[in-house]
Design a protein around this motif. Structure first.
Motif, PDB file in Angstrom:
ATOM      1  N   ASN A 323      38.965  83.600 -45.870  1.00 34.57           N
ATOM      2  CA  ASN A 323      39.699  82.734 -45.016  1.00 34.57           C
ATOM      3  C   ASN A 323      39.246  81.170 -44.902  1.00 34.57           C
ATOM      4  N   ARG A 324      40.160  80.411 -44.634  1.00 34.48           N
ATOM      5  CA  ARG A 324      40.136  79.018 -44.530  1.00 34.48           C
ATOM      6  C   ARG A 324      39.830  78.385 -46.022  1.00 34.48           C
ATOM      7  N   ASN A 325      40.457  78.819 -46.981  1.00 38.35           N
ATOM      8  CA  ASN A 325      40.277  78.345 -48.228  1.00 38.35           C
ATOM      9  C   ASN A 325      41.577  77.317 -48.486  1.00 38.35           C
ATOM     10  N   ARG A 326      41.257  76.523 -49.421  1.00 36.11           N
ATOM     11  CA  ARG A 326      42.465  75.605 -50.028  1.00 36.11           C
ATOM     12  C   ARG A 326      42.714  75.936 -51.407  1.00 36.11           C
ATOM     13  N   PHE A 327      43.824  76.152 -51.691  1.00 37.13           N
ATOM     14  CA  PHE A 327      44.262  76.517 -53.201  1.00 37.13           C
ATOM     15  C   PHE A 327      45.296  75.550 -53.745  1.00 37.13           C
ATOM     16  N   MET A 328      45.060  74.530 -54.503  1.00 37.98           N
ATOM     17  CA  MET A 328      45.852  73.549 -54.994  1.00 37.98           C
ATOM     18  C   MET A 328      45.993  73.621 -56.366  1.00 37.98           C
ATOM     19  N   ASP A 329      47.124  73.408 -56.944  1.00 39.81           N
ATOM     20  CA  ASP A 329      47.451  72.988 -58.324  1.00 39.81           C
ATOM     21  C   ASP A 329      46.829  74.048 -59.308  1.00 39.81           C
ATOM     22  N   ASN A 330      46.589  75.126 -59.014  1.00 46.88           N
ATOM     23  CA  ASN A 330      46.474  76.296 -60.030  1.00 46.88           C
ATOM     24  C   ASN A 330      47.636  76.827 -60.717  1.00 46.88           C
ATOM     25  N   HIS A 331      47.379  77.650 -61.809  1.00 49.42           N
ATOM     26  CA  HIS A 331      48.247  78.130 -62.716  1.00 49.42           C
ATOM     27  C   HIS A 331      48.138  79.475 -63.024  1.00 49.42           C
ATOM     28  N   PHE A 332      49.151  80.574 -62.518  1.00 45.28           N
ATOM     29  CA  PHE A 332      48.833  81.919 -62.630  1.00 45.28           C
ATOM     30  C   PHE A 332      50.020  82.452 -63.367  1.00 45.28           C
ATOM     31  N   GLU A 333      49.761  83.087 -64.549  1.00 46.65           N
ATOM     32  CA  GLU A 333      50.923  83.491 -65.354  1.00 46.65           C
ATOM     33  C   GLU A 333      50.566  84.856 -66.146  1.00 46.65           C
ATOM     34  N   ASN A 334      51.739  85.790 -66.169  1.00 45.79           N
ATOM     35  CA  ASN A 334      51.906  86.682 -66.850  1.00 45.79           C
ATOM     36  C   ASN A 334      51.035  87.800 -66.535  1.00 45.79           C
ATOM     37  N   GLY A 352      51.223  73.388 -54.438  1.00 39.50           N
ATOM     38  CA  GLY A 352      51.180  72.934 -55.786  1.00 39.50           C
ATOM     39  C   GLY A 352      50.578  73.922 -56.896  1.00 39.50           C
ATOM     40  N   ASN A 353      50.420  75.149 -56.452  1.00 43.82           N
ATOM     41  CA  ASN A 353      50.370  76.206 -57.473  1.00 43.82           C
ATOM     42  C   ASN A 353      51.651  76.879 -58.262  1.00 43.82           C
ATOM     43  N   ALA A 354      51.222  77.150 -59.537  1.00 43.76           N
ATOM     44  CA  ALA A 354      52.640  77.405 -60.338  1.00 43.76           C
ATOM     45  C   ALA A 354      52.517  79.142 -60.401  1.00 43.76           C
ATOM     46  N   PRO A 447      59.361  74.692 -51.858  1.00 42.32           N
ATOM     47  CA  PRO A 447      59.222  75.307 -53.206  1.00 42.32           C
ATOM     48  C   PRO A 447      59.397  73.927 -54.307  1.00 42.32           C
ATOM     49  N   LEU A 448      58.411  73.729 -55.212  1.00 40.55           N
ATOM     50  CA  LEU A 448      58.479  72.821 -56.171  1.00 40.55           C
ATOM     51  C   LEU A 448      59.724  73.369 -57.314  1.00 40.55           C
ATOM     52  N   MET A 449      60.205  72.225 -58.002  1.00 40.29           N
ATOM     53  CA  MET A 449      61.194  72.655 -59.059  1.00 40.29           C
ATOM     54  C   MET A 449      60.526  72.624 -60.425  1.00 40.29           C
ATOM     55  N   THR A 450      59.278  71.976 -60.379  1.00 36.97           N
ATOM     56  CA  THR A 450      58.622  71.943 -61.920  1.00 36.97           C
ATOM     57  C   THR A 450      57.108  72.496 -61.617  1.00 36.97           C
ATOM     58  N   PRO A 451      56.445  73.001 -62.406  1.00 34.17           N
ATOM     59  CA  PRO A 451      55.254  73.235 -62.562  1.00 34.17           C
ATOM     60  C   PRO A 451      54.190  71.942 -62.501  1.00 34.17           C
ATOM     61  N   THR A 452      53.091  72.083 -61.829  1.00 35.22           N
ATOM     62  CA  THR A 452      52.151  71.013 -61.988  1.00 35.22           C
ATOM     63  C   THR A 452      51.408  71.518 -63.203  1.00 35.22           C
ATOM     64  N   SER A 453      51.093  70.687 -63.991  1.00 36.79           N
ATOM     65  CA  SER A 453      50.442  70.777 -65.419  1.00 36.79           C
ATOM     66  C   SER A 453      48.697  71.135 -65.076  1.00 36.79           C
ATOM     67  N   VAL A 454      48.313  72.146 -65.726  1.00 35.57           N
ATOM     68  CA  VAL A 454      46.799  72.339 -65.669  1.00 35.57           C
ATOM     69  C   VAL A 454      46.609  72.720 -66.934  1.00 35.57           C
ATOM     70  N   GLU A 455      45.949  71.856 -67.688  1.00 34.80           N
ATOM     71  CA  GLU A 455      45.563  71.872 -69.206  1.00 34.80           C
ATOM     72  C   GLU A 455      44.161  72.549 -69.356  1.00 34.80           C
TER      73      GLU A 455
END
Length: 459
Positions: A323-334, A352-354, A447-455
């Motif tokens: 509870n009460r967490n903030r998920f920002m700009d993460n990348h979840f793939e495949n 901001g998550n992808a 919804p975003l049109m492009t993903p946030t970059s996570v290097e």
């Protein structure tokens, strides 16, 4: 020198060099020919002294009960007798560096370790060692403000994973840091319980159950770690106010990130990558753990393929009563499931998550609507067919990752037999034409049109 060591002069010939360093402190070299005299040399040392072990093998176990530095030259090792811990530290401000350490016992009840740091050993520094083939690598047992840094810690593959120890175990050690280590083989890479203000950063984990296993540890940081090919990447349980940032889970089996009763934390800049993996990774390891109240993975969640491979992780992220967490700009793939959200988790912010190429982007069973956007900024969904006519980077229409058929399949998996039936196609057409038919669930209104970059790289 003579007046300090007195009766020990008969074996002092093995201490081939004595070089004054600081006032009241000396540097004492011990040759491998004196391998059996290491404990005597420690007992004869004064606080502040440095014992330098020349190349060769020295006998353990040893106990360090004074504030000294034990430093190994290249090729120096301490080998235990397969009983207890190889090095046991009891004094504050001890430094152990540059050594290869092996030969602990194998009793989990007595916490046998390569290095065991007791509650009285505050501010211990364990750095640049090779800790190999021990039950536990390093145990910090109440050792506040200690540092386990830049070590190579390799466990044992000779025991069943549940019978092995952890690379680094930590109990009630506020302010301790575990940074820059390479940890492989064993149960968990880092396991912490009942602590606070800890930093676990820049570590690399392979061939483990959990890369990092958090229990009742608060106000702490997990950053810039790399988990490759473990059963679970980062298991965060019963812990509050964490900063979880810039970590990578690459090809872990069950979950990249698991949050169970984890609250008031910021999860940002993390990357979970799934891959096709041999199905025997799931069967060879036996039954999945259900400890701490986390349900075993549902085999229906997995993306099974006809050639004996499956997508892993099964879930990029599993949020269970967190509870009460903030998920920002993460990348979840495949992954088989991008994010599984369940058990009454409340007040979590998602922006901001992808979510890219997951077999199911979201699994959520509930009647309430959850808006996964924050202050006009949502998330990127690779399967969103939306348009952006005004060019502001936000899709013109909300995105819903699931529909009524998804809900039916989750609650009654046998209904998969009807997936290609005309009735299912009619229901999906009707939902598209009449949005009021859609059930409660996750909605991304921006919804975003492009993903946030996570290097993040595995290198």
């Amino acid at each position: 020198m003579i007046h300090r060591y007195g009766a020990a002069i008969s074996w002092m010939v093995a201490l081939v060099a004595t070089i004054p360093t600081l006032a009241g402190a000396e540097t004492i070299s011990l040759s491998a020919a004196s391998h059996s005299l290491l404990q005597k040399a420690i007992d004869a040392a004064a606080p502040g002294d440095t014992l330098v072990l020349e190349p060769g093998e020295f006998r353990g176990p040893v106990v360090i009960d004074r504030s000294i530095t034990l430093r190994g030259e290249e090729g120096a090792s301490i080998v235990g007798n397969d009983t207890g811990s190889v090095i046991r530290i009891k004094a504050a401000d001890v430094v152990v560096t540059g050594l290869t350490i092996s030969g602990s016992g194998s009793d989990l009840d007595t916490q046998d370790s390569g290095i065991f740091v007791e509650e009285t050993a505050k501010r211990a520094v364990i750095e640049r060692n090779r800790i190999v083939g021990n039950l536990h690598g390093v145990w910090l047992f109440g050792a506040d403000d200690s540092c386990v840094c830049d070590n190579i810690i390799t466990g044992t593959a000779s025991l069943h994973m549940s019978l092995t120890g952890n690379g680094v175990s930590l109990w009630n050690s506020p302010g301790a840091k575990v940074n820059g280590n390479d940890i492989s083989l064993g149960r968990d890479g880092i396991a912490t319980n009942a602590s606070k203000r800890n930093v676990f950063s820049g570590n690399r984990f392979r061939d483990l159950r959990f890369a990092i296993h958090y229990m009742y540890t608060h106000d702490s940081e997990i950053s810039d770690n790399v988990s490759i090919g473990n059963s679970v990447g980062y298991a965060i349980m019963f812990s509050n106010k964490l900063n979880i940032r810039n970590n990578l889970s690459d090809g872990d089996r069950d979950h990249g990130l698991l949050l169970n009763y984890a609250n008031y934390s910021v999860i940002t800049g993390n990357k979970v990558l799934g891959h096709l993996q041999p199905e025997d990774r799931w069967t060879a390891g036996g039954t999945r753990s259900t400890e701490h109240g986390v349900p075993a993975s549902d085999p229906e969640d997995a993306a099974k393929l006809s050639d004996g491979q499956r997508l892993g992780p099964e879930k990029c992220v599993f949020i269970y009563n967190a509870n009460r967490n903030r998920f920002m700009d993460n990348h979840f793939e495949n992954c088989a499931i991008g994010i599984h959200f369940t058990a009454g988790s409340e007040g979590n912010s998602m922006s901001g998550n992808a979510f890219i190429n997951n077999r199911n982007q979201v699994k959520y069973v509930g009647t309430r609507y959850l808006d996964w956007s924050h202050e006009g900024r949502g998330n990127y969904w690779s399967d969103n067919p939306g348009f952006d006519l005004n060019g502001d980077g936000i899709a013109d229409n909300p995105y819903r990752p699931n529909d009524l058929i998804d809900q039916v399949l989750w609650t009654a998996p046998q209904a998969k037999l009807l997936m290609t039936s005309p009735a299912v196609q009619v229901i999906r057409w009707a939902q598209a034409q009449f949005p009021a038919m859609l059930p409660g669930g996750v909605v991304d209104n921006h919804p975003l049109m492009t993903p946030t970059s996570v290097e993040r790289s595995t290198q």
